[in-house]
Design a protein around this motif. Structure first.
Motif, mmCIF file in Angstrom:
data_model
loop_
_atom_site.group_PDB
_atom_site.id
_atom_site.type_symbol
_atom_site.label_atom_id
_atom_site.label_comp_id
_atom_site.label_asym_id
_atom_site.label_seq_id
_atom_site.Cartn_x
_atom_site.Cartn_y
_atom_site.Cartn_z
ATOM 1 N N HIS A 4 1.815 49.903 -49.653
ATOM 2 C CA HIS A 4 0.950 48.780 -49.937
ATOM 3 C C HIS A 4 1.271 47.704 -48.893
ATOM 4 C CE1 HIS A 4 -1.940 46.428 -51.910
ATOM 5 N NE2 HIS A 4 -1.212 45.715 -52.187
ATOM 6 N N THR A 30 -0.364 39.562 -61.081
ATOM 7 C CA THR A 30 -0.568 40.918 -60.462
ATOM 8 C C THR A 30 0.408 41.581 -59.363
ATOM 9 O OG1 THR A 30 -1.862 39.782 -58.792
ATOM 10 C CG2 THR A 30 -3.066 40.805 -60.620
ATOM 11 N N GLY A 32 1.755 44.584 -58.602
ATOM 12 C CA GLY A 32 1.504 45.657 -57.534
ATOM 13 C C GLY A 32 2.849 46.158 -56.947
ATOM 14 N N ASP A 52 2.174 43.266 -64.692
ATOM 15 C CA ASP A 52 1.229 44.592 -64.132
ATOM 16 C C ASP A 52 1.333 45.414 -65.261
ATOM 17 O OD1 ASP A 52 0.184 46.590 -62.433
ATOM 18 O OD2 ASP A 52 0.764 45.309 -61.029
ATOM 19 N N ASP A 54 0.258 48.489 -64.659
ATOM 20 C CA ASP A 54 0.509 49.903 -64.090
ATOM 21 C C ASP A 54 2.169 50.292 -64.189
ATOM 22 O OD1 ASP A 54 0.604 52.421 -62.654
ATOM 23 O OD2 ASP A 54 -1.003 51.601 -61.438
ATOM 24 N N ALA A 57 3.246 51.143 -60.611
ATOM 25 C CA ALA A 57 3.376 50.154 -59.828
ATOM 26 C C ALA A 57 4.673 49.220 -60.029
ATOM 27 C CB ALA A 57 2.287 49.298 -59.884
ATOM 28 N N SER A 104 -4.404 48.165 -55.437
ATOM 29 C CA SER A 104 -3.563 48.487 -54.410
ATOM 30 C C SER A 104 -3.623 49.924 -53.779
ATOM 31 C CB SER A 104 -2.106 48.811 -55.083
ATOM 32 O OG SER A 104 -1.847 49.725 -56.010
ATOM 33 N N GLN A 107 -2.577 53.082 -55.914
ATOM 34 C CA GLN A 107 -3.705 53.281 -56.629
ATOM 35 C C GLN A 107 -4.779 53.993 -56.049
ATOM 36 O OE1 GLN A 107 -4.313 49.447 -58.475
ATOM 37 N NE2 GLN A 107 -3.086 50.000 -60.333
ATOM 38 N N PHE A 127 -6.020 50.913 -65.232
ATOM 39 C CA PHE A 127 -5.000 50.618 -64.611
ATOM 40 C C PHE A 127 -3.516 50.821 -65.401
ATOM 41 C CE2 PHE A 127 -7.361 46.509 -62.891
ATOM 42 C CZ PHE A 127 -7.634 47.412 -61.563
#
Length: 310
Positions: A4, A30, A32, A52, A54, A57, A104, A107, A127
């Motif tokens: 990313h 965020t 990521g 986040d 996730d 992530a 991202s 993802q 997410f």
């Protein structure tokens, strides 16, 4: 899986830094892979509180931020919760807040997440993959045709929303990203199949936004973020599609507007401006960034500064 690449790093660092240069406390709403947080720390930020949903992530971000972990606190939570989590840390105000609203590369490139029409996978799109909320598959196979059409049009601005919804209902159940993408290609006008933009792009965007309640979260979070800034602190938002960018633009404009009632018009509610626009036009990637990272092409950066009052 692609690495990313954080977008608009240079203008983000330049415009987000308060005019007095103080960056003791920063919120990255965020996280990521941690690219923007890393850049902020390298630029002199004292501590970063990052959010986040996730878990995968977050794991990657922790590895990428290994040299700085003593200055980073990560919360597996939505950025809507930033005020509550900041208060728990004893942070009553912060110097800067950044929100990079893009999906991202991690993802997008993971078929198991179901975000991409170019990879065969389950229609998930959450997410937070551990959350038991509705998946894209559940929405596709349970919503009435009329509601599906509204979803595709409202969140994807898809002109063929009605035709696509009708085709989905006729073919249900639909279980995979490839199945949905192929179906959409048979429904949209032929001229759209010949363009560089995949005809399923808008429907996949709509489903992702609906599954994760992205616009509702953004609408709630913007005033919360401004309230958490110290006077002179800055909020930066990077949006990737027109729905997000319009919401950010409208919210920033309203927060920057002062309302003064004319004489004899006491019924008009007066309001003072809370922020000033740091940039009136959105910052977009330059040619070099577009060449290095084509996925940055839709990014738009807007920044506001919280006003000081005597």
């Amino acid at each position: 899986m692609s690495a990313h690449i954080p977008v608009l790093v240079e203008p983000l660092l330049r415009l987000t830094k308060p005019s007095d240069g103080r960056l003791d406390r920063v919120i990255d709403g965020t996280l990521g892979a941690g690219g923007h947080t890393r850049a902020m720390l390298q630029a002199g930020a004292g501590e970063v509180l990052a959010f986040d949903l996730d878990d995968s992530a977050i794991e990657i971000a922790r590895r990428n931020l290994a040299p700085y972990l003593e200055r980073v606190t990560v919360a597996q939570s939505s950025y809507v919760d930033m005020r509550a989590v900041a208060f728990q840390r004893g942070w009553r105000e912060v110097d800067a807040i950044i929100l990079d609203l893009g999906l991202s590369s991690m993802q997008l490139d993971d078929p198991a997440r179901g975000f991409a029409f170019r990879h065969e996978g389950p229609l998930d799109m959450r997410f937070d993959a551990l959350n038991d909320g509705a998946t894209a598959e559940k929405l596709l196979n349970s919503l009435p045709e009329k509601d599906l059409a509204k979803l595709f049009f409202r969140y994807g601005e898809e002109k063929a929303a009605g035709k696509i919804a009708s085709a989905v209902v006729a073919q249900r159940p639909i279980r995979s990203t490839g199945e949905l993408a192929s179906l959409i290609k048979t429904v949209v006008p032929k001229r759209r199949r010949m363009t560089k933009i995949h005809p399923a792009t808008k429907v996949f965007q709509a489903l992702r936004i609906a599954v994760n309640r992205e616009l509702e979260s953004l609408e709630k979070a913007l005033p919360i973020a401004v309230g958490l800034l110290r006077p002179g602190g800055r909020l930066a938002v990077i949006a990737f599609h027109s729905l997000e960018d319009r919401m950010v633009k409208r919210s920033f404009r309203d927060l920057a507007q002062e309302v003064v009632a004319p004489p004899g018009m006491a019924s008009i509610e007066e309001r003072r401006a809370l922020v000033r626009l740091v940039n009136r036009r959105p910052i977009v990637p330059d040619d070099k960034e577009l060449s290095d990272n084509p996925r940055s092409r839709s990014a738009k950066l807007r920044v506001v500064e919280k006003l000081k009052f005597d």
